[in-house]
Motif scaffolding. Structure first.
Motif, mmCIF file in Angstrom:
data_model
loop_
_atom_site.group_PDB
_atom_site.id
_atom_site.type_symbol
_atom_site.label_atom_id
_atom_site.label_comp_id
_atom_site.label_asym_id
_atom_site.label_seq_id
_atom_site.Cartn_x
_atom_site.Cartn_y
_atom_site.Cartn_z
ATOM 1 N N ARG A 36 37.421 29.986 40.431
ATOM 2 C CA ARG A 36 38.526 29.180 39.896
ATOM 3 C C ARG A 36 38.409 28.917 38.395
ATOM 4 N NH1 ARG A 36 42.524 26.387 42.112
ATOM 5 N NH2 ARG A 36 41.653 26.589 44.219
ATOM 6 N N PRO A 37 37.247 28.484 37.867
ATOM 7 C CA PRO A 37 37.183 28.214 36.422
ATOM 8 C C PRO A 37 37.531 29.438 35.580
ATOM 9 C CG PRO A 37 35.295 27.241 37.536
ATOM 10 C CD PRO A 37 35.978 28.101 38.541
ATOM 11 N N ASP A 38 37.007 30.613 35.954
ATOM 12 C CA ASP A 38 37.300 31.825 35.182
ATOM 13 C C ASP A 38 38.773 32.214 35.311
ATOM 14 O OD1 ASP A 38 34.684 32.009 34.370
ATOM 15 O OD2 ASP A 38 34.095 33.377 35.975
ATOM 16 N N LEU A 39 39.339 32.032 36.501
ATOM 17 C CA LEU A 39 40.753 32.345 36.704
ATOM 18 C C LEU A 39 41.641 31.430 35.868
ATOM 19 C CD1 LEU A 39 40.720 32.884 40.579
ATOM 20 C CD2 LEU A 39 41.330 34.620 38.887
ATOM 21 N N VAL A 40 41.356 30.145 35.890
ATOM 22 C CA VAL A 40 42.158 29.183 35.138
ATOM 23 C C VAL A 40 42.095 29.494 33.640
ATOM 24 C CG1 VAL A 40 42.346 26.762 34.466
ATOM 25 C CG2 VAL A 40 41.958 27.356 36.861
ATOM 26 N N ASP A 57 48.561 29.104 43.565
ATOM 27 C CA ASP A 57 47.158 28.797 43.335
ATOM 28 C C ASP A 57 46.417 30.071 42.911
ATOM 29 O OD1 ASP A 57 44.767 26.874 43.824
ATOM 30 O OD2 ASP A 57 44.220 28.707 44.875
ATOM 31 N N PRO A 58 45.663 30.033 41.802
ATOM 32 C CA PRO A 58 45.014 31.251 41.305
ATOM 33 C C PRO A 58 43.981 31.832 42.266
ATOM 34 C CG PRO A 58 44.255 29.305 40.092
ATOM 35 C CD PRO A 58 45.426 28.883 40.910
ATOM 36 N N VAL A 59 43.287 30.992 43.032
ATOM 37 C CA VAL A 59 42.306 31.509 43.989
ATOM 38 C C VAL A 59 43.019 32.273 45.104
ATOM 39 C CG1 VAL A 59 40.528 30.880 45.668
ATOM 40 C CG2 VAL A 59 40.618 29.719 43.457
ATOM 41 N N LEU A 60 44.145 31.741 45.574
ATOM 42 C CA LEU A 60 44.940 32.442 46.578
ATOM 43 C C LEU A 60 45.386 33.800 46.049
ATOM 44 C CD1 LEU A 60 47.740 31.101 48.841
ATOM 45 C CD2 LEU A 60 48.250 32.975 47.305
ATOM 46 N N ILE A 119 39.771 40.826 34.691
ATOM 47 C CA ILE A 119 39.823 41.332 36.063
ATOM 48 C C ILE A 119 38.567 42.103 36.451
ATOM 49 C CG2 ILE A 119 41.032 43.499 35.495
ATOM 50 C CD1 ILE A 119 42.708 42.922 38.103
ATOM 51 N N ASP A 120 38.019 42.907 35.550
ATOM 52 C CA ASP A 120 36.816 43.679 35.885
ATOM 53 C C ASP A 120 35.624 42.761 36.161
ATOM 54 O OD1 ASP A 120 38.136 46.087 35.685
ATOM 55 O OD2 ASP A 120 37.547 46.438 33.602
ATOM 56 N N GLY A 121 35.487 41.725 35.337
ATOM 57 C CA GLY A 121 34.378 40.796 35.526
ATOM 58 C C GLY A 121 34.495 40.015 36.827
ATOM 59 N N LEU A 122 35.716 39.645 37.193
ATOM 60 C CA LEU A 122 35.920 38.911 38.439
ATOM 61 C C LEU A 122 35.536 39.757 39.650
ATOM 62 C CD1 LEU A 122 39.312 37.240 37.524
ATOM 63 C CD2 LEU A 122 37.229 35.994 38.132
ATOM 64 N N PHE A 123 35.955 41.027 39.650
ATOM 65 C CA PHE A 123 35.626 41.883 40.782
ATOM 66 C C PHE A 123 34.150 42.262 40.797
ATOM 67 C CE2 PHE A 123 40.102 42.431 41.742
ATOM 68 C CZ PHE A 123 40.064 42.568 43.122
ATOM 69 N N ALA A 124 33.544 42.400 39.628
ATOM 70 C CA ALA A 124 32.107 42.675 39.584
ATOM 71 C C ALA A 124 31.320 41.508 40.176
ATOM 72 C CB ALA A 124 31.672 42.930 38.136
#
Length: 218
Positions: A36-40, A57-60, A119-124
């Protein structure tokens, strides 16, 4: 046909769990709130003071991207299957009466994460959490030739050049926010190869080159 009741849906979900629901396994081993923090930060949404419908919601929405990566789904197909599949709804925490993000919303969310470079960092990070839990990560391990189709664009030569130079939709159509939201500037034309169906007594089939506009699944 009678309308499904609460216990009917609950029984069906239990049956899906007994058979083996990969998405349910993700929920057990991944605390999606850590994203959540990185998404926000990456999304940088306004506080809503200017009005308009609040974003999902960004997590959703990130969970929806996980569904897409696991199943190689286009945005339109993702919207349909979220509405259709109980396992997808359970994974996303949605009930039968809840509003589901449409294909354009999913596309816009992915584009915003892509433009921010997050996006790459989130999936990694997601893949890393799965590996630590003893699971084989799905994202990034799909065959390159698996393609996700995107709606074909009708752009002028100047707009095409701007897209190739890396400009965002908002930069290309600054005075047309509705048009910019509907434009996919990240998809590209590529060629997918296959073979024609061979006949028992016929010649060896030739390779078929199929032009495809969209994304590689990885």
């Amino acid at each position: 046909m009678s309308q499904p009741g609460f216990f009917d849906v609950d029984e069906r979900l239990k049956r899906l769990s007994d058979i083996g629901d990969q998405l349910e396994a993700y929920v057990r081993v991944v605390d999606f709130e850590i994203f959540r923090p990185d998404l926000v930060e990456a999304l940088n949404y306004s506080d809503g003071s200017k009005g308009g419908r609040p974003p999902f919601d960004p997590v959703l929405m990130f969970k929806i991207l996980v569904i897409q990566a696991q199943n190689s789904l286009s945005d339109d197909r993702t919207e349909f299957l979220i509405n259709d599949r109980l396992s997808f709804m359970r994974f996303l925490g949605l009930g039968l009466s809840d509003r589901v993000p449409d294909a354009k919303t999913i596309c816009a969310f992915r584009e915003r994460l892509t433009q921010s470079g997050a996006i790459d960092g989130l999936f990694a990070r997601f893949d890393g959490v799965l590996r630590e839990a003893g699971y084989i990560a799905m994202g990034g391990q799909l065959v390159d030739s698996t393609l996700i189709a995107a709606p074909k664009q009708r752009n002028s030569d100047g707009e095409k050049q701007a897209i190739k130079s890396g400009k965002s939709a908002r930069q290309i159509w600054p005075g047309q926010p509705n048009k910019a939201r509907q434009k996919d500037v990240n998809a590209r034309w590529t060629v997918q190869f296959g073979k024609a169906k061979a006949k028992p007594d016929g010649p060896k089939p030739l390779d078929i080159a199929i032009p495809t506009f969209g994304y590689k699944a990885h």
